[in-house]
Design an enzyme around this catalytic site. Structure first.
Site, PDB file in Angstrom:
ATOM      1  N   LYS A 234       0.959  -1.089  -0.112  1.00  0.00           N
ATOM      2  CA  LYS A 234      -0.040   0.180  -0.011  1.00  0.00           C
ATOM      3  C   LYS A 234       0.793   1.288   0.054  1.00  0.00           C
ATOM      4  O   LYS A 234       0.541   2.324  -0.696  1.00  0.00           O
ATOM      5  CB  LYS A 234      -0.835  -0.203   1.143  1.00  0.00           C
ATOM      6  CG  LYS A 234      -2.108  -1.104   1.038  1.00  0.00           C
ATOM      7  CD  LYS A 234      -2.759  -1.004   2.307  1.00  0.00           C
ATOM      8  CE  LYS A 234      -2.233  -1.334   3.492  1.00  0.00           C
ATOM      9  NZ  LYS A 234      -1.862  -2.829   3.663  1.00  0.00           N
TER      10      LYS A 234
ATOM     11  N   CYS B 109     -11.613   1.385  16.718  1.00  0.00           N
ATOM     12  CA  CYS B 109     -10.360   0.542  16.661  1.00  0.00           C
ATOM     13  C   CYS B 109      -9.400   0.322  17.759  1.00  0.00           C
ATOM     14  O   CYS B 109      -8.520  -0.528  17.853  1.00  0.00           O
ATOM     15  CB  CYS B 109      -9.649   1.099  15.230  1.00  0.00           C
ATOM     16  SG  CYS B 109      -8.851   2.474  15.147  1.00  0.00           S
ATOM     17  N   MET B 110      -9.418   1.584  18.689  1.00  0.00           N
ATOM     18  CA  MET B 110      -8.295   1.450  19.476  1.00  0.00           C
ATOM     19  C   MET B 110      -8.837   1.788  20.940  1.00  0.00           C
ATOM     20  O   MET B 110      -7.888   2.263  21.830  1.00  0.00           O
ATOM     21  CB  MET B 110      -7.228   2.062  19.149  1.00  0.00           C
ATOM     22  CG  MET B 110      -7.119   3.298  18.703  1.00  0.00           C
ATOM     23  SD  MET B 110      -6.983   4.677  19.813  1.00  0.00           S
ATOM     24  CE  MET B 110      -8.666   5.369  19.883  1.00  0.00           C
TER      25      MET B 110
ATOM     26  N   MET C 243      -6.595  -5.392  16.380  1.00  0.00           N
ATOM     27  CA  MET C 243      -8.203  -5.515  16.547  1.00  0.00           C
ATOM     28  C   MET C 243      -8.569  -6.631  17.364  1.00  0.00           C
ATOM     29  O   MET C 243      -9.854  -6.516  17.859  1.00  0.00           O
ATOM     30  CB  MET C 243      -8.567  -5.222  15.130  1.00  0.00           C
ATOM     31  CG  MET C 243      -8.353  -3.938  14.494  1.00  0.00           C
ATOM     32  SD  MET C 243      -8.703  -2.577  15.371  1.00  0.00           S
ATOM     33  CE  MET C 243      -7.467  -1.298  14.721  1.00  0.00           C
TER      34      MET C 243
ATOM     35  N   GLY D 241      -4.206   0.829  13.683  1.00  0.00           N
ATOM     36  CA  GLY D 241      -4.397   0.784  12.457  1.00  0.00           C
ATOM     37  C   GLY D 241      -4.423   2.058  11.529  1.00  0.00           C
ATOM     38  O   GLY D 241      -4.746   1.986  10.417  1.00  0.00           O
ATOM     39  N   GLN D 242      -4.553   3.250  12.141  1.00  0.00           N
ATOM     40  CA  GLN D 242      -4.579   4.636  11.350  1.00  0.00           C
ATOM     41  C   GLN D 242      -3.504   5.552  11.771  1.00  0.00           C
ATOM     42  O   GLN D 242      -2.558   5.145  12.844  1.00  0.00           O
ATOM     43  CB  GLN D 242      -5.932   5.292  11.941  1.00  0.00           C
ATOM     44  CG  GLN D 242      -7.180   4.307  11.423  1.00  0.00           C
ATOM     45  CD  GLN D 242      -8.476   5.100  11.760  1.00  0.00           C
ATOM     46  OE1 GLN D 242      -8.801   6.106  10.701  1.00  0.00           O
ATOM     47  NE2 GLN D 242      -8.970   5.025  12.690  1.00  0.00           N
TER      48      GLN D 242
END
Length: 780
Positions: A89, A178-179, A363, A400-401
């Site tokens: 990516k 997500c967190m 996650m 994840g971000q």
């Protein structure tokens, strides 16, 4: 053709180009910038540094520019994060700039259809509707829903406008999904958020335990560093704890599969073995640990207005030992499916004084109806053996971000948070009021809606106006049918800032074209507390504007210009200077902007010109009180980390006769979250154009389902038809199926359950009950 059908057609037909299948690592330089690729001379390009946006690792990129366009990418060898590596990516990230359906003009819904209007007019409409809604329904009828992809300036001005100027705590971000359990896990165990270690732990650890974390696909650069560590030292072990066999499992030295939710029991069983075998670091525990019990049978948040508040009660070491009694390896084997011998072996690795152990999760542990508890329990393991806050000994929750830490957690873009504290704390409110220049009374001491409750409030009509930036909730919300219908009800006004059409822009009344990170200056904060500055590299197309500046423009239209006095040319510097005042202490001091511009990121606390790699360790952390000894867990008033007595409790929904299998959802290597950017990248799209359901080969044989045959998935909330894949990328356990959520034409979140951890309010996307039906004569 509907907007959704048209986008699917564009992605699958027009955007597809000749490409090879994606893999975790690709050649050193990827040429991009046009769908058909670029083939110039890389030595003639203007190479610029920027962090990657496509996960929370924070890899450094070098982007090649030519004639005002980004045309090539390679990893930044100076970055201490990725050391010149990128994942697939990252190497193709710049192609996300140039999708043919990029939003470049503002749109306003008129007469039931979206029409293009000048950006200034659209911003006027946003401000007018925001003010009118407040006047008619009150300040708590409006909300901002942002993202862990927000830059630090984005989140800061959003919080300042809504919490400081308007006076509502209706600010949330998709990082709640997500967190949030990582946050509450850190805070309940240590008193402060974010990891005590850093990625350098990979270079020192002898054992890596991955708790429900498919790092090979989700964090491939870090996983590559881990594999390189093992290549250099073959005695290094990687243990995969998971509910399905993944690419990470194949690379691990041992893969242990457990029944969903039973990670709680496994962690307690490991602790019991450590205690029973006298493997406890007694001196560390005596000096640095306290024991606490919280509430139990705490619910699952399924009802509107659900409220819960935990209570910490002091308990003794003997109480803790008694609590662990029921978690014998044999009992936990019967519950989890993990052999007792493997539980004992895993405990021996954690306890071996000759081995340094790092635990990673993401996650799998955080999207969990007892997410806070399982975070606490893994910390318990490390605390019992004193393997924490030192090189190679680290419990580490990955994100994840790109700025879930830097923006959501540090800036505080959650309903209960402020940039340095919480809205419920009077001192924190007074400091915020002073820095923001607003009356102290403006900042409401009461949190309002966390993310799930925010969308429930929109459905009920308690919220009437919502501004969504840098996220796609009409793909990512669990129990999606309810929340999409709520957003479409009369009397709701939705503003969406984004770069491409999505199912969320489909429900918008105003769409604002946003600049991508290559097209603006800003800052991110990654998983290891590393703040990264980036310059604008190219111009945004059309009227596209950064989310920061969109918010500032609306704030000025609302009459709050005195609180946002900055010029466009200097607003990032000014925002950073103001924001840094919130963290001006040795526990969280941020590096000055000049330092951040000169380096590929700096970890906080940044004190006396040095970044802090290991918190709470007096050797490395200047915030430690020397009188506390080698370690000082200064986030807690007693300067001790807390070991919690957290039991196993079952999930709210389990397989039964009507819905006999487990449904798990997640991500894949090639696509990022809802796929709105990565599906515009031809290489990534062609590598994996559609979602699918993984089915265990034995289950498939029993049901008569063939590979690539279409099946129907049915839960209590909805159904979908999807292609079955057998022995494909991963292998779910018997009785389990897995569906990735990147494909907006196959919305698996219409099936998922909106239960959440009562402490963190983070939903559980990893387990609900599903029925798989064969569709006769419906082969793909």
């Amino acid at each position: 053709m509907s907007p959704l059908e048209r986008r699917i057609f564009l992605k699958r037909m027009a955007l597809a180009a000749a490409a090879s299948a994606a893999s975790a690592m690709v050649p050193e330089v990827a040429f991009a910038g046009e769908p058909e690729g670029w083939r110039g001379d890389p030595f003639e390009l203007d190479w610029r540094k920027t962090p990657c946006r496509f996960c929370g690792v924070g890899c450094g990129l070098l982007v090649g520019l030519e004639n005002g366009r980004a045309v090539a990418v390679k990893g930044d060898p100076d970055s201490p994060v990725n050391r010149g590596l990128c994942c697939v990516k990252g190497y193709h990230s710049v192609q996300a700039l140039y999708g043919r359906d990029r939003i470049t003009r503002a749109q306003v819904r008129r007469g039931g259809r979206m029409v293009e209007v000048p950006m200034e007019e659209a911003l006027d409409v946003v401000a007018e509707r925001l003010r009118a809604t407040i006047d008619e329904h009150g300040k708590d009828s409006v909300a901002m829903y942002g993202s862990g992809q927000w830059t630090i300036p984005d989140g800061y001005v959003a919080s300042k406008l809504f919490k400081g100027a308007i006076g509502t705590n209706n600010v949330e971000a998709n990082a709640r999904l997500c967190m949030a359990s990582a946050v509450t896990g850190f805070v309940t165990s240590f008193g402060l958020d974010e990891p005590m270690g850093c990625y350098e732990d990979i270079d020192h650890a002898d054992v890596f335990v991955l708790w429900g974390n498919n790092m090979a696909e989700m964090h491939p650069v870090l996983f590559s560093r881990m594999l390189e560590r093992r290549r250099r030292d073959p005695s290094v072990r990687i243990i995969d704890l998971a509910t399905r066999t993944t690419r990470t499992s194949y690379a691990a030295d041992r893969s242990l599969l457990f029944t969903p939710q039973t990670d709680l029991a496994l962690a307690n069983a490991i602790c019991r073995e450590i205690v029973a075998n006298n493997w406890v670091d007694s001196d560390f525990v005596a000096r640095h640990v306290a024991f606490k019990r919280g509430k139990t049978d705490i619910g699952y948040g399924l009802e509107d207005g659900f409220a819960f508040s935990d209570e910490a009660t002091d308990v003794s070491w003997d109480d803790y030992v008694s609590f662990l009694d029921e978690y014998t390896p044999r009992r936990v084997e019967a519950l989890s499916g993990v052999p007792a011998a493997d539980i004992r072996w895993l405990a021996s690795l954690y306890a071996d004084p000759a081995l340094k152990v790092t635990s990673y999760w993401c996650m799998g542990m955080n999207q969990h109806t007892r997410g806070t508890w399982i975070n606490n329990l893994v910390y318990n393991i490390h605390l019992l053996v004193g393997k924490i806050s030192s090189p190679g000994n680290s419990p580490f929750s990955l994100t994840g971000q790109p700025s879930a830490c830097g923006t959501v957690r540090e800036v505080g873009t959650l309903t209960h948070k402020l940039p340095h504290g919480v809205v419920a704390n009077e001192d924190d409110r007074r400091l915020a009021a002073e820095i923001w220049g607003v009356p102290y009374e403006n900042i409401d001491p009461k949190p309002t809606y966390h993310t799930v409750e925010m969308f429930r409030a929109l459905d009920r009509g308690d919220l009437r106006f919502m501004w969504v930036q840098v996220t796609n909730p009409m793909v990512t919300m669990p129990h999606l049918n309810r929340y999409r219908a709520g957003a479409e009800k009369d009397g709701r006004f939705m503003v969406v800032s984004d770069v491409y059409p999505t199912p969320t822009t489909d429900v918008a009344d105003v769409v604002l074209p946003a600049a991508m990170w290559f097209e603006q200056e800003g800052l991110f904060g990654n998983s290891e507390r590393r703040t990264q500055h980036f310059d604008q590299l190219v111009e945004p197309p059309g009227d596209a504007m950064s989310d920061t500046w969109q918010i500032i423009e609306v704030a000025r239209r609302l009459g709050y210009g005195d609180h946002f006095p900055w010029s466009f040319d200097d607003h990032i510097d000014a925002i950073w200077t103001e924001y840094s005042r919130f963290h001006d202490n040795p526990k969280h001091r941020m590096a000055p902007l000049d330092e951040l511009k000169a380096r590929p990121g700096v970890m906080w606390p940044f004190v006396d010109g040095r970044e802090t790699k290991w918190r709470y360790n007096a050797r490395y952390d200047p915030a430690c009180d020397p009188e506390q000894g080698e370690y000082d867990f200064y986030g807690k008033p007693d300067h001790r980390a807390w070991i919690w007595l957290r039991p196993y409790e079952p999930p709210p929904e389990v397989p039964d006769e009507s819905y006999p299998m487990w449904l798990d959802t997640g991500r894949v290597l090639e696509h990022w979250h809802s796929g709105s950017m990565t599906r515009r990248v031809p290489v990534l799209h062609q590598a994996l154009p559609s979602a699918y359901v993984e089915i265990n080969r034995r289950d498939a044989a029993r049901m008569g389902i063939g590979n690539r045959e279409r099946v129907r998935l049915v839960t209590r909330r909805g159904s979908m038809e999807i292609e079955a894949r057998i022995d494909y990328r991963a292998q779910p356990s018997e009785g389990h199926v897995f569906v990735p959520f990147f494909d907006e034409s196959l919305l698996v979140n219409e099936l998922t359950l909106d239960a959440f951890c009562p402490i963190s309010k983070q939903p559980d996307y990893k387990k609900c009950a599903v029925r798989v039906e064969r569709i006769r004569g419906a082969a793909s």
